[in-house]
Design an enzyme around this catalytic site. Structure first.
Site, PDB file in Angstrom:
ATOM      1  N   ASP A 296       0.830  -1.205   0.000  1.00 18.79           N
ATOM      2  CA  ASP A 296       0.000   0.000   0.000  1.00 18.79           C
ATOM      3  C   ASP A 296       0.867   1.260   0.000  1.00 18.79           C
ATOM      4  OD1 ASP A 296      -2.683   0.474  -0.296  1.00 18.79           O
ATOM      5  OD2 ASP A 296      -3.026   0.953   1.803  1.00 18.79           O
ATOM      6  N   ASP A 334      -9.274  -1.962   2.587  1.00 20.23           N
ATOM      7  CA  ASP A 334      -9.000  -1.352   3.890  1.00 20.23           C
ATOM      8  C   ASP A 334     -10.012  -1.784   4.938  1.00 20.23           C
ATOM      9  OD1 ASP A 334      -6.870   0.060   2.730  1.00 20.23           O
ATOM     10  OD2 ASP A 334      -8.195   1.674   2.089  1.00 20.23           O
TER      11      ASP A 334
END
Length: 519
Positions: A296, A334
């Protein structure tokens, strides 16, 4: 505004600071409301999905199956198919995610106009969304019906149990050692003061019939020669949920992709993911999260791919929130990736609960497992009861799950603060992964349960099979062959068949009520 400023200047520095902070909070209230919406929307699927993913832990005894009168109905496997992660996934997840993201980025650049890609991916995810939203809607209907037609409820003094076989409500213990119960004058299946309402006989009959429709299960059979041969237990909620899921997806594709429908699809994907995916162990899940943590950071800060794909593709793979400056969004990764660890933490809490029951009561065998999902209505209506009841199965200490929720909230708040400060898209996993992992492993360290948490696994090795039927590999294969042979004979004259039928039921067994035997 000048008057307010003069007022602040005449006050103490502390009051001036509070006043200016309050004014800033008011001026940016739309932004803060959107961010609160984002936080709550990310927690919602995690909380309900983690509870829906509860299943019998290895520390509990498998309940014995009651003999079925519906042929091989008792052979229907109700255990969900769980995809367990392996340590190698810590490497493969970031690699596959990078390849997928890079491929989409190059495709977007090559096409110039991403409308065709958006259409293809929208219909692909819409097909999957029917089942995700359908499952979420079906389980939501089940929860709502448990509030209207609970199996038990309490008025604070007595515990009432609903007996659908005889269409009565009774008080008294339901254990085998205490079969004597007292019939009440309540004629309908409703809880609390609703149970005392004097409906007519026809209305009471309809209420009991409605309860039976919502509570009983059906048998779905699907057969297509050479391609499909399946048999499943379904309920009214499952059928209604699937219909609602189909309606929601049609509305999404015909109403301009409203943000709340996009989020509904996102909730459905997350909810389903928690029930079919497990990290298997805490250390495997931690490795996977750390790998995606690095992924990420690289994709957001060092390449334009993540931001480009997220802002270009208008598909239901994110949660979107209306607000100032084009609103906000949160990728489903997420929610799902930290969420599967949080769901594992809740199942670990359930495992510890049954393990402690076994040790505290010094039983020779494990405590019998009682289903802990779908009891929201029973928990609500028996919150004031001191008697033991079925809702107690869902009331167990949730130490690790609550700790992970705190870690997730801290991580999400940190993400929002940094986002507001730097005015730049942030990789949420940069803050969520440390928040969740530190809270979980930190809790285990403080409680002195690091070794126990490290050794916990859902690969089946902790289940010693106590109280269950032990079968050799040959016996399992033989039973499978016999079942397949029986099903082949059942559909010997069929080419295509889909049916939904009510299973056969035995007549209610004799019970003792008020000391008299009632058939």
């Amino acid at each position: 505004m000048n008057t307010t400023s003069n007022f602040y200047q005449g006050d103490s520095p502390a009051l001036q600071y509070i006043g200016s902070w309050g004014a800033s909070l008011w001026d940016n209230r739309d932004m803060y409301q959107m961010q609160l919406h984002l936080l709550l929307a990310s927690l919602f699927p995690i909380y309900i999905g983690a509870h829906a993913a509860l299943r019998r832990p290895a520390s509990a005894l498998q309940p014995k199956k009651e003999p079925s009168t519906d042929g091989d109905d008792d052979e229907i496997d109700l255990e969900p198919a769980i995809e367990g992660l392996r340590p190698s996934d810590a490497i493969m997840f970031p690699v596959l995610a990078s390849i997928t993201l890079g491929g989409l980025y190059l495709l977007i650049k090559w096409l110039n106009d991403p409308s065709l890609l958006n259409k293809i991916m929208t219909w692909y995810f819409s097909t999957l969304g029917v089942f995700g939203v359908g499952k979420l809607a079906g389980d939501s209907l089940h929860v709502m019906s448990s509030f209207i037609f609970p199996s038990v409820w309490s008025d604070g003094k007595q515990l009432y149990r609903v007996e659908p076989e005889f269409q009565i409500q009774v008080t008294g213990e339901s254990s085998r050692n205490q079969p004597h119960r007292t019939i009440t004058e309540k004629k309908n299946p409703l809880p609390s003061f609703f149970s005392s309402i004097s409906f007519g006989e026809a209305t009471n009959t309809k209420l009991w019939s409605t309860r039976a429709l919502l509570k009983n299960h059906w048998i779905f059979r699907g057969y297509l020669h050479g391609l499909l041969n399946t048999k499943l237990r379904v309920t009214f909620h499952d059928v209604a949920g699937l219909a609602l899921g189909l309606v929601a997806i049609i509305a999404y594709n015909t109403s301009g992709k409203a943000w709340w429908l996009t989020n509904l699809m996102g909730f459905g994907f997350c909810y389903g993911a928690f029930q079919i995916m497990s990290p298997t162990t805490f250390w495997t899940g931690s490795l996977v999260l750390m790998g995606l943590f690095i992924y990420d950071i690289v994709m957001v800060f060092y390449t334009p791919m993540m931001v480009t794909v997220a802002t270009t593709l208008d598909v239901p793979i994110k949660l979107v929130f209306p607000g100032p400056k084009h609103g906000g969004m949160l990728g489903l990764g997420d929610v799902v990736l930290p969420g599967i660890m949080m769901a594992l933490a809740l199942r670990f809490d359930l495992y510890l609960h049954y393990a402690r029951k076994h040790l505290q009561h010094e039983q020779k065998q494990k405590a019998l497992y009682i289903e802990a999902t779908g009891l929201w209505g029973e928990r609500f209506w028996t919150s004031s009861s001191k008697e033991k009841n079925v809702a107690d199965a869902a009331r167990f200490p949730k130490t690790y799950f609550k700790a992970s929720v705190v870690g997730y909230v801290v991580g999400m708040l940190t993400t929002l603060v940094v986002l507001n400060y730097f005015k730049h898209a942030q990789p949420a996993l940069l803050y969520l992964v440390p928040g969740v992992l530190i809270s979980l492993w930190g809790t285990a360290w403080v409680r002195g349960e690091m070794e126990l948490m490290w050794g916990y696994t859902e690969d089946g090795s902790l289940d010693d099979g106590e109280g269950s039927e032990e079968l050799t590999k040959e016996e399992v294969e033989k039973k499978a062959e016999e079942r397949e042979s029986r099903r082949s004979k059942e559909h010997a004259n069929h080419v295509f068949l889909f049916s939904l039928s009510d299973p056969k039921h035995d007549l209610p067994k004799a019970k003792l009520v008020d000391g008299e035997k009632e058939e």
